[in-house]
Design an enzyme around this catalytic site. Structure first.
Site, PDB file in Angstrom:
ATOM      1  N   ASP A  10       0.819  -1.215   0.000  1.00 34.98           N
ATOM      2  CA  ASP A  10       0.000   0.000   0.000  1.00 34.98           C
ATOM      3  C   ASP A  10       0.856   1.270   0.000  1.00 34.98           C
ATOM      4  OD1 ASP A  10      -2.041  -1.899   0.373  1.00 34.98           O
ATOM      5  OD2 ASP A  10      -1.976  -1.656   2.542  1.00 34.98           O
TER       6      ASP A  10
ATOM      7  N   GLU B 298     -11.142  -1.088  -4.847  1.00 34.35           N
ATOM      8  CA  GLU B 298     -10.557  -0.422  -3.685  1.00 34.35           C
ATOM      9  C   GLU B 298      -9.359   0.410  -4.110  1.00 34.35           C
ATOM     10  OE1 GLU B 298      -9.420  -3.620  -1.078  1.00 34.35           O
ATOM     11  OE2 GLU B 298      -7.655  -4.158  -2.253  1.00 34.35           O
TER      12      GLU B 298
ATOM     13  N   ARG C 176       4.550  -7.993   0.225  1.00 35.43           N
ATOM     14  CA  ARG C 176       4.371  -7.232  -1.011  1.00 35.43           C
ATOM     15  C   ARG C 176       5.357  -6.065  -1.002  1.00 35.43           C
ATOM     16  NH1 ARG C 176      -1.881  -6.210  -0.233  1.00 35.43           N
ATOM     17  NH2 ARG C 176      -1.097  -6.090   1.906  1.00 35.43           N
TER      18      ARG C 176
END
Length: 498
Positions: free
Chosen positions: A196, A371, A465
């Site tokens: 993110d 999203e 990630r």
């Protein structure tokens, strides 16, 4: 210089001249500087034995001593961005003996003549934990300066060998002052554990925040994109409020107008500890001044004034026609996107409205998800780029809405692209690319995206990630062209203006 050596250099120069005519121009001019050259395999310095003035003296890697014989002058080759002639203490030029193309040809000093065997590209070769590390690449041969055999032993003679990032090919130039592409490459990832991501360039520095999944808010700062990979993640705020004390995720920060002028507003998702999905809400911090790293104070829980009946995640900010809006995602059986009007950066002026529902098959792999809504604006056009499908799958990807006028709170004012705009690349080993953001190059001429992805098709929604960045372009119709996600470890040219 002998006639064969002169002819070889001349042929090389003519070849380079033709290549220059068909190649695109360099982005910026190189800048002169002086420096030692510290080999990163052994820590020895590039050295002129005894400060010799003799033509043909072979250079070596010797324990660093601070003498003038270990000081080098780098003079830019006109019209280039990363190419230099390098002079030794005696005033002669660093040279590949005989303009040789062969491995193990000696690196010597020779009277300067500006031949290709005396021109050196200073090509960034990032090394974790340090800075200003480069390959010294011969323009004439394409090979790199290195100690013979890649040895770390002090006193080893210098030769040219095929370029790489190990075995003595990498040199640190502490006096390097930038300018042009000499320092202008980086490799992904920018953060090994960086889901993110949100990245902004502001006042000479890049600032990066990512999910921490704990009670800390952290940020990295560096003056180059490559520098973010080794910059420390500094804690800029500790969450303590009971209704948002843990699992900080999906952060982003925006410079917005407030009652005291412009301030940074740091938006994030957090809920109660231990993790409880139902308690996850969007919150906002406010900076005391114009430093993106704060200090910050808690400003507000950005709750919906009439529909605070489910979790809300992934804050985004839209500024359009002088109005401010909050973007996010919530749960109604699937996971659509919402838009909510704001009267200021921390206060809702109305309830949320449905913006986009996952309906295409590519939006529903592993779960129906829209999203991570992020705004991209150019040439009077406004786009919302969002993440689709479930992050646990390698098919997490980006979709796009285009504003076609009217009320931004109405979903009918937005047109959804029928196909993904950025998705996995099996060939490049990039899976689940998503949760992106956008930033400008330092000189404002280039558009860049930041996103997270996995390096394995079995990767999921966890902290592994990694953060990646790459430049994107624009199609003739004014829509963005994000291209294909680039493999990790591939050198990419840094943003223009670094």
């Amino acid at each position: 210089m002998t006639r064969p050596r002169f002819l070889s250099a001349l042929v090389t120069l003519l070849t380079l001249a033709v290549a220059f005519l068909v190649a695109p121009p360099h982005a910026a001019a190189a800048v002169a500087f002086t420096s030692t050259g510290v080999n990163q395999h052994g820590g020895n310095c590039l050295d002129l034995p005894g400060g010799s003035a003799t033509n043909g003296t072979q250079l070596r890697a010797l324990a660093c001593g601070g003498g003038a014989n270990q000081n080098l002058g780098f003079a830019p080759v006109p019209g280039t961005a990363d190419t230099y002639t390098i002079t030794t203490f005696s005033g002669q030029c660093v040279d590949v003996y005989g303009a040789s193309q062969a491995d193990n040809a000696a690196i010597i000093q020779w009277p300067c003549h500006n031949g290709a065997n005396q021109q050196w590209r200073v090509v960034a070769a990032p090394v974790a934990g340090t800075d200003r590390t480069f390959n010294l690449v011969s323009v004439g041969s394409g090979k790199c300066v290195a100690p013979s055999g890649g040895s770390a032993t002090s006193g080893t003679s210098l030769v040219q060998l095929p370029c790489g990032t190990g075995n003595g090919r990498v040199w640190r130039l502490p006096g390097f002052t930038g300018g042009g592409a000499g320092a202008g490459t980086f490799t992904n990832p920018l953060a090994q554990q960086g889901p993110d991501p949100w990245l902004t360039y502001y006042d000479g520095y890049y600032y990066l925040a990512t999910t921490t999944w704990n009670s800390t808010v952290t940020m990295r700062k560096a003056d180059t994109l490559a520098g973010l990979a080794t910059a420390p993640a500094q804690v800029i705020f500790n969450l303590s409020r009971p209704n948002g004390a843990g699992t900080m995720w999906a952060p982003e920060f925006h410079l917005l107008d407030g009652p005291n002028g412009k301030r940074w507003y740091f938006y994030y998702t957090a809920g109660r500890e231990p993790f409880d999905l139902g308690t996850q809400r969007i919150h906002v911090l406010e900076s005391a001044g114009l430093d993106p790293m704060g200090p910050y104070t808690f400003k507000a829980d950005l709750l919906d004034p009439t529909q605070d009946n489910t979790w809300e995640l992934d804050p985004g900010i839209l500024q359009l026609d002088g109005r401010l809006y909050l973007l996010g995602t919530y749960y109604n059986g699937s996971q659509p996107m919402f838009i909510r009007p704001l009267s200021n950066p921390w206060t809702a002026s109305g309830t949320r409205r449905l913006l986009s529902t996952p309906t295409y098959s590519w939006e529903t792999v592993g779960g129906a998800v829209n999203e991570g809504a992020e705004v991209l604006q150019r040439g009077g056009k406004t786009f919302i780029v969002y993440s689709a499908s479930h992050c646990s799958t390698p098919d997490y990807k980006l979709g796009m809405l285009t504003y076609n006028g009217g009320d931004p709170l109405s979903s009918s004012s937005w047109v959804k692209s029928p196909n993904p705009v950025f998705q996995r690349s099996n060939a490049n080993g990039v899976y689940g690319p998503g949760h992106n953001g956008f930033f400008k190059s330092p000189d404002g001429t280039e558009d860049w995206m930041v996103y997270h992805a996995n390096s394995s098709a079995s990767g999921g929604c966890d902290m592994n990630r990694s953060t990646r960045a790459q430049k994107f372009t624009w199609n003739a119709d004014g829509t963005p062209n994000f291209g294909t996600p680039v493999a990790t470890g591939v050198p990419l040219t840094a943003p223009s203006g670094e």
